[in-house]
Motif scaffolding. Structure first.
Motif, PDB file in Angstrom:
ATOM      1  N   LEU A 203      20.869  49.970  44.291  1.00  0.00           N
ATOM      2  CA  LEU A 203      22.041  49.204  43.866  1.00  0.00           C
ATOM      3  C   LEU A 203      22.646  48.548  45.099  1.00  0.00           C
ATOM      4  O   LEU A 203      22.802  49.191  46.138  1.00  0.00           O
ATOM      5  CB  LEU A 203      23.083  50.115  43.207  1.00  0.00           C
ATOM      6  CG  LEU A 203      22.646  50.800  41.901  1.00  0.00           C
ATOM      7  CD1 LEU A 203      23.675  51.841  41.491  1.00  0.00           C
ATOM      8  CD2 LEU A 203      22.480  49.766  40.787  1.00  0.00           C
ATOM      9  N   ASN A 206      29.111  46.926  44.327  1.00  0.00           N
ATOM     10  CA  ASN A 206      30.044  47.833  43.656  1.00  0.00           C
ATOM     11  C   ASN A 206      31.071  47.024  42.876  1.00  0.00           C
ATOM     12  O   ASN A 206      31.209  45.808  43.069  1.00  0.00           O
ATOM     13  CB  ASN A 206      30.758  48.722  44.679  1.00  0.00           C
ATOM     14  CG  ASN A 206      29.824  49.711  45.338  1.00  0.00           C
ATOM     15  OD1 ASN A 206      29.210  50.516  44.659  1.00  0.00           O
ATOM     16  ND2 ASN A 206      29.702  49.635  46.662  1.00  0.00           N
ATOM     17  N   ARG A 242      30.360  48.559  37.163  1.00  0.00           N
ATOM     18  CA  ARG A 242      28.988  48.960  37.471  1.00  0.00           C
ATOM     19  C   ARG A 242      28.716  50.235  36.695  1.00  0.00           C
ATOM     20  O   ARG A 242      29.347  51.258  36.919  1.00  0.00           O
ATOM     21  CB  ARG A 242      28.822  49.206  38.976  1.00  0.00           C
ATOM     22  CG  ARG A 242      27.376  49.355  39.393  1.00  0.00           C
ATOM     23  CD  ARG A 242      27.241  49.724  40.854  1.00  0.00           C
ATOM     24  NE  ARG A 242      27.453  51.157  41.070  1.00  0.00           N
ATOM     25  CZ  ARG A 242      27.253  51.771  42.236  1.00  0.00           C
ATOM     26  NH1 ARG A 242      26.889  51.066  43.296  1.00  0.00           N
ATOM     27  NH2 ARG A 242      27.442  53.065  42.353  1.00  0.00           N
ATOM     28  N   ASN A 243      27.745  50.161  35.768  1.00  0.00           N
ATOM     29  CA  ASN A 243      27.460  51.272  34.864  1.00  0.00           C
ATOM     30  C   ASN A 243      26.112  51.905  35.171  1.00  0.00           C
ATOM     31  O   ASN A 243      25.388  52.285  34.254  1.00  0.00           O
ATOM     32  CB  ASN A 243      27.491  50.781  33.414  1.00  0.00           C
ATOM     33  CG  ASN A 243      28.808  50.091  33.070  1.00  0.00           C
ATOM     34  OD1 ASN A 243      29.867  50.621  33.351  1.00  0.00           O
ATOM     35  ND2 ASN A 243      28.727  48.903  32.485  1.00  0.00           N
ATOM     36  N   ALA A 244      25.777  52.005  36.419  1.00  0.00           N
ATOM     37  CA  ALA A 244      24.460  52.541  36.789  1.00  0.00           C
ATOM     38  C   ALA A 244      24.593  53.360  38.063  1.00  0.00           C
ATOM     39  O   ALA A 244      25.527  53.174  38.846  1.00  0.00           O
ATOM     40  CB  ALA A 244      23.457  51.415  36.989  1.00  0.00           C
ATOM     41  N   ALA A 245      23.645  54.257  38.258  1.00  0.00           N
ATOM     42  CA  ALA A 245      23.560  55.044  39.485  1.00  0.00           C
ATOM     43  C   ALA A 245      22.091  55.119  39.886  1.00  0.00           C
ATOM     44  O   ALA A 245      21.189  55.074  39.034  1.00  0.00           O
ATOM     45  CB  ALA A 245      24.128  56.449  39.277  1.00  0.00           C
ATOM     46  N   VAL A 246      21.840  55.234  41.181  1.00  0.00           N
ATOM     47  CA  VAL A 246      20.461  55.347  41.660  1.00  0.00           C
ATOM     48  C   VAL A 246      19.832  56.602  41.056  1.00  0.00           C
ATOM     49  O   VAL A 246      20.407  57.687  41.090  1.00  0.00           O
ATOM     50  CB  VAL A 246      20.425  55.388  43.199  1.00  0.00           C
ATOM     51  CG1 VAL A 246      18.999  55.673  43.683  1.00  0.00           C
ATOM     52  CG2 VAL A 246      20.948  54.087  43.790  1.00  0.00           C
ATOM     53  N   SER A 248      19.184  56.957  37.847  1.00  0.00           N
ATOM     54  CA  SER A 248      19.379  56.942  36.397  1.00  0.00           C
ATOM     55  C   SER A 248      18.371  55.990  35.772  1.00  0.00           C
ATOM     56  O   SER A 248      17.781  55.138  36.443  1.00  0.00           O
ATOM     57  CB  SER A 248      20.804  56.516  36.055  1.00  0.00           C
ATOM     58  OG  SER A 248      21.039  55.187  36.476  1.00  0.00           O
TER      59      SER A 248
END
Length: 418
Positions: A203, A206, A242-246, A248
């Motif tokens: 990502l 932010n 931001r609706n993601a994480a590394v 996921s």
């Protein structure tokens, strides 16, 4: 009077004292500092008027004000004994501030007095020249009779922040104060999703970051090809979410990011009741940011056809530029919608208005002299008010720190003596 005004009045008093401004004892010579320039009250007659005496003759001169417009009234005496009004004639010649002349001829009345047919306008502040003829003897008296007047030297007025402006024509706006909400413009929000499902490997932005169109936001490893591809922003704007994480797993249904172009925003204004009948597209709107009072000028674009269910309001919409990014979506704002503007022959700023006795007044300046002007007011808006009478175009009106002028006039006490 709030602390700021108290401090301002005190500062003016100190400036006058420090610079040798006119005192109560020498104000008569200065042309009237304070409400009344004279240090001694004139002798009064049995009718309450001023006694003017010469060569055994007396003219008692007053202003009749009991339930009628004020007019000069006089009584004649010889050696202290009343004379009939037919025994003489009286004319009162006035010189008002600005060298404005005004004459009042008094005529005999059935009640034993002489009275003018002409009205003495407020303020009753002038230099007086009384010309009389009693039993064939010519008589004359001159004296100042000032009220609502003070002298403030130019340097002291400048240091105190006293400012004047020329009274003239203007417009009075029909305005409606409303509340509103800032929202992103429809069509300028992008929900960024993965093209192919797979784990998030990287990502690069932010929430709150500014991005440009085509900029990489994330890297996703495709479950289909096991290769990594880049997810880019389709528009330039700000990352709202931001609706993601590394690590996921991204799907092709749930948005990874929400990006919005906030260079312009909608202002949805809520108009209630009958006000909605007067508001139409194309009229000017001033938007005020509640956080710091900053304003933006724009034009009402449309009035939406429906009614907001929860508030039962009509929504009127405008667009504002947001180059500095300080207008934030979701923020409440206030707005002033100008639905009409009517011309007025004479207007003054609301800041010029004060009260004096039971009058609405402004203060005019001639040279270093300031004097009260009772005014009849008409329509007003948030900035200015129409003046129907009591002022003329070209008058220099105090528009800033007018309360200091009022305080200086009132410091010797308010009276209304003639």
């Amino acid at each position: 009077m709030n602390m700021h005004r108290i401090a301002g009045a005190l500062a003016l008093t100190l400036l006058l004292a420090a610079c040798g401004g006119p005192s109560e004892s020498d104000s008569h010579a200065e042309g009237g500092h304070g409400e009344h320039a004279e240090t001694q009250q004139p002798a009064k007659g049995e009718h309450g008027g001023r006694l003017l005496e010469k060569d055994g003759y007396t003219v008692e001169l007053g202003i009749a004000e009991d339930g009628a417009p004020p007019r000069f009234q006089a009584w004649l005496y010889r050696d202290g004994k009343p004379l009939p009004p037919s025994a003489g004639s009286v004319e009162v010649r006035l010189k008002r501030l600005g060298n404005i002349a005004e004459n009042h001829a008094l005529k005999a009345q059935a009640d034993g007095s002489l009275m003018a047919a002409t009205v003495v306008g407020e303020p009753h502040s002038f230099d007086v020249d009384v010309v009389a003829n009693v039993d064939g003897t010519n008589l004359r008296w001159t004296y100042p009779s000032y009220e609502g007047r003070t002298a403030i030297p130019a340097k002291i007025a400048q240091d105190a922040g006293i400012r004047v402006a020329t009274a003239g024509a203007g417009t009075i706006a029909d305005e409606h104060e409303v509340q509103g909400l800032l929202t992103p413009i429809e069509g300028r929000i992008a929900k960024v999703t993965a093209r192919f499902p797979g784990p998030v490997r990287r990502l690069t932005v932010n929430a709150g970051d500014t991005v440009r169109a085509g900029q990489a936001l994330a890297s996703i490893e495709s479950n289909l090809s096991l290769t990594t591809y880049t997810v880019a922003s389709p528009i330039s704007g700000v990352v709202l979410a931001r609706n993601a994480a590394v690590g996921s797993v991204a799907s092709d249904a749930a948005p990874l990011f929400e990006v919005a172009d906030l260079s312009s925003l909608w202002v949805d204004l809520h108009v209630f009741g009958s006000d909605a009948q007067h508001i139409r597209a194309g009229v000017p709107v001033e938007i005020t940011r509640l956080s710091d009072g900053a304003t933006a000028q724009t034009t009402l674009e449309r009035v939406l056809p429906g009614t907001a269910t929860a508030s039962q309001s009509t929504v009127a919409r405008a667009t504002i530029a947001n180059a500095d990014g300080l207008w934030r979506p979701g923020s409440a704002v206030k707005a002033r919608i100008t639905v009409d503007q009517q011309p007025a022959a004479l207007v003054v700023p609301l800041a010029a208005l004060q009260t004096f006795r039971d009058w609405d007044v402004v203060f005019v300046r001639v040279g270093d002299t300031y004097e009260v002007r009772p005014v009849e007011l008409g329509k007003r808006d948030a900035q200015r008010v129409e003046v129907l009478s009591g002022l003329k175009p070209g008058d220099q009106v105090v528009v800033e720190q007018s309360y200091l002028v009022k305080a200086d006039i009132e410091k010797s006490g308010a009276s209304h003596d003639h």
